[in-house]
Design an enzyme around this catalytic site. Structure first.
Site, PDB file in Angstrom:
ATOM      1  N   ASN A 256       0.873  -1.176   0.000  1.00 41.83           N
ATOM      2  CA  ASN A 256       0.000   0.000   0.000  1.00 41.83           C
ATOM      3  C   ASN A 256       0.908   1.223   0.000  1.00 41.83           C
ATOM      4  OD1 ASN A 256      -1.837   2.008   0.425  1.00 41.83           O
ATOM      5  ND2 ASN A 256      -2.351   1.419   2.538  1.00 41.83           N
ATOM      6  N   TRP A 257       0.977   1.858  -1.155  1.00 41.26           N
ATOM      7  CA  TRP A 257       1.910   2.980  -1.284  1.00 41.26           C
ATOM      8  C   TRP A 257       1.359   4.287  -0.730  1.00 41.26           C
ATOM      9  CZ3 TRP A 257       4.256   2.096  -6.887  1.00 41.26           C
ATOM     10  CH2 TRP A 257       5.128   0.991  -6.829  1.00 41.26           C
ATOM     11  N   LYS A 258       0.078   4.296  -0.386  1.00 43.12           N
ATOM     12  CA  LYS A 258      -0.540   5.511   0.171  1.00 43.12           C
ATOM     13  C   LYS A 258      -0.278   6.701  -0.763  1.00 43.12           C
ATOM     14  CE  LYS A 258      -0.085   3.353   4.634  1.00 43.12           C
ATOM     15  NZ  LYS A 258      -0.042   3.468   6.094  1.00 43.12           N
TER      16      LYS A 258
ATOM     17  N   HIS B 102      -9.573   1.552   4.740  1.00 39.51           N
ATOM     18  CA  HIS B 102      -8.294   1.730   5.432  1.00 39.51           C
ATOM     19  C   HIS B 102      -8.494   2.714   6.587  1.00 39.51           C
ATOM     20  CE1 HIS B 102      -4.176   2.816   6.313  1.00 39.51           C
ATOM     21  NE2 HIS B 102      -3.833   1.676   5.726  1.00 39.51           N
TER      22      HIS B 102
ATOM     23  N   GLU C  14      -6.803   5.078   7.619  1.00 39.83           N
ATOM     24  CA  GLU C  14      -6.536   6.487   7.300  1.00 39.83           C
ATOM     25  C   GLU C  14      -7.741   7.114   6.606  1.00 39.83           C
ATOM     26  OE1 GLU C  14      -2.810   5.740   5.326  1.00 39.83           O
ATOM     27  OE2 GLU C  14      -1.970   5.135   7.250  1.00 39.83           O
TER      28      GLU C  14
ATOM     29  N   GLU D 159      -5.767  -4.627  10.497  1.00 35.82           N
ATOM     30  CA  GLU D 159      -4.685  -3.669  10.719  1.00 35.82           C
ATOM     31  C   GLU D 159      -4.934  -2.906  12.013  1.00 35.82           C
ATOM     32  OE1 GLU D 159      -2.691  -2.592   6.759  1.00 35.82           O
ATOM     33  OE2 GLU D 159      -4.396  -1.263   6.977  1.00 35.82           O
TER      34      GLU D 159
ATOM     35  N   GLY E  93       2.426   2.228  10.691  1.00 37.95           N
ATOM     36  CA  GLY E  93       3.409   3.297  10.521  1.00 37.95           C
ATOM     37  C   GLY E  93       4.116   3.686  11.810  1.00 37.95           C
TER      38      GLY E  93
ATOM     39  N   SER F  92       3.176  -2.265  10.260  1.00 38.62           N
ATOM     40  CA  SER F  92       4.625  -2.394  10.424  1.00 38.62           C
ATOM     41  C   SER F  92       5.170  -3.782  10.074  1.00 38.62           C
ATOM     42  CB  SER F  92       5.044  -1.982  11.838  1.00 38.62           C
ATOM     43  OG  SER F  92       4.665  -0.640  12.085  1.00 38.62           O
TER      44      SER F  92
ATOM     45  N   GLY G  67       2.673  -1.246   4.251  1.00 40.17           N
ATOM     46  CA  GLY G  67       2.832   0.162   3.877  1.00 40.17           C
ATOM     47  C   GLY G  67       4.293   0.492   3.623  1.00 40.17           C
ATOM     48  N   GLY G  68       4.944   1.054   4.637  1.00 42.26           N
ATOM     49  CA  GLY G  68       6.324   1.538   4.507  1.00 42.26           C
ATOM     50  C   GLY G  68       7.280   0.573   3.817  1.00 42.26           C
TER      51      GLY G  68
HETATM   52  P1  PGA Z   1       2.744   0.176   7.588  1.00 41.21           P
HETATM   53  O1  PGA Z   1       1.297   0.468   6.930  1.00 41.21           O
HETATM   54  O2  PGA Z   1       3.195  -1.146   7.051  1.00 41.21           O
HETATM   55  O3  PGA Z   1       3.600   1.324   7.131  1.00 41.21           O
HETATM   56  O4  PGA Z   1       2.532   0.138   9.055  1.00 41.21           O
HETATM   57  C1  PGA Z   1       0.359  -0.545   6.771  1.00 41.21           C
HETATM   58  C2  PGA Z   1      -0.910  -0.017   6.163  1.00 41.21           C
HETATM   59  O5  PGA Z   1      -1.299   1.119   6.502  1.00 41.21           O
HETATM   60  O6  PGA Z   1      -1.550  -0.691   5.340  1.00 41.21           O
END
Ligand code: PGA
Length: 247
Positions: free
Chosen positions: A9-11, A92, A94, A164, A170, A210, A231-232
Site C-alpha cells: 500500500n503505497w498511500k 483503510h 486512514e 490492521e 506506521g 509495520s 505500507g512503509g
Molecule cells: P505500515 O502500513 O506497514 O507502514 O505500518 C500498513 C498499512 O497502513 O496498510
C-alpha cells in the site's frame, strides 16, 4: 484453498516513473508461484502501471460509491475497471480517520466495486485505546457486522480482509504473531457463523501494521494469517521482495 497474498500500500507516495522502475525490478525475480502479489498505488499511476505490471496485480486505494455524477475530484469504480484495475483497498483506517468513512459508506463502496467485477481488500482494526481496554474483539466484530457481514456468500468470494490494528500502522510497533493470530482466528470465526464453513476456510485474512522483512516470516507462519498488507516496507523493492518470499 485460500491464497497467500503479499499486498503493498503505497498511500500518497510515489509517482508513475517510480512505479514503472519498481514493477520492473520485482518482475525480474522469479516470484513464488503460490503467492499473489498486489500493490495499491495512487490513482494517477494505475493506468500507466497495469500494462507493465507483469506478475503484480494493481490495486486502487479508494473509490467513490456512486456510479458517476457531480462529485468533483472523485474516481468511480467504472473508471478503475476501464483501466483494468483488479482490486480496490476499502476502509483503510486512514480513510476512516481523515475522511470520516463509516462502515455504512464502506459497504456501499464494496457493492459498487464488485458490481464492476473487481475485488475488495477490506481493512478493519482497532485503535490503541480500545486495545488497552482489551476490547479489540468486540470492536472488530462490530466493524464486520456493519460491513462485510451484510454481503452475500457469493460476494465474499471477492473479498480479502486485512486486519490492521491502528496502533501498529506506521509506528514501527507490530502486533505480536500471537496477537495477530488470535484476532485472525476471531475474524474467521465470525465468517464461519455468518457465511458457513466454505467462506471461513476460503477467505484470505492479511495482517497489516509495520510488517517488514524481519517479522514477516513469523507473522505469516500463523495458521490464520494468509499474508500482509504492507505500507512503509512496500516502498523499497528489496524489502518488498523479502516479504513476498516470507511464506
Ligand atoms: P505500515 O502500513 O506497514 O507502514 O505500518 C500498513 C498499512 O497502513 O496498510
Amino acid at each position: 484453498m485460500r491464497k497467500n497474498i503479499a499486498a503493498g500500500n503505497w498511500k500518497m507516495n510515489t509517482d508513475l516513473s517510480f512505479g514503472q522502475d519498481f514493477v520492473k525490478k520485482i518482475n525480474d525475480f522469479e516470484l513464488p508461484s503460490d503467492v499473489t502479489v498486489i500493490i495499491g498505488v495512487p490513482f494517477l499511476s494505475i493506468a500507466g502501471l497495469v500494462p507493465v505490471s507483469g506478475k503484480i496485480s494493481i490495486a486502487a486505494q479508494n473509490c467513490h460509491q456512486e456510479e458517476s455524477g457531480a462529485y468533483t475530484g472523485e474516481i468511480s469504480a467504472s473508471m478503475l475497471k476501464s483501466v483494468d484495475c483488479k482490486y480496490v483497498i476499502l476502509g483503510h483506517s486512514e480513510r476512516r480517520q481523515y475522511f470520516s468513512e463509516t462502515d455504512e459508506l464502506i459497504l456501499a463502496k464494496m457493492h459498487k466495486v464488485m458490481e464492476h467485477g473487481m475485488k475488495v481488500i477490506y481493512c478493519c482494526g482497532e485503535p490503541l485505546h480500545v486495545r488497552e481496554k482489551e476490547e479489540q474483539a468486540v470492536f472488530v466484530e462490530n466493524q464486520l457486522k456493519d460491513s462485510i457481514c451484510k454481503l452475500t456468500k457469493e460476494q465474499m468470494e471477492n473479498v480479502i480482509i486485512a486486519y490492521e490494528p491502528i496502533w501498529a500502522i506506521g509506528t514501527g510497533k507490530t502486533a505480536s504473531p500471537d496477537q495477530a493470530q488470535s484476532m485472525h482466528k476471531h475474524i474467521r470465526g465470525i465468517l464461519l457463523n455468518t457465511f458457513g464453513e466454505n467462506t471461513a476456510a476460503e477467505t484470505s485474512i492479511l495482517y497489516g501494521g509495520s510488517v517488514k522483512p524481519a517479522n514477516a516470516k513469523e507473522i505469516f507462519s500463523k495458521a490464520d494469517v494468509d499474508g500482509g498488507l504492507v505500507g512503509g516496507a512496500s516502498l523499497k523493492p528489496d524489502s518488498f521482495l523479502d516479504i513476498i518470499q516470507s511464506f
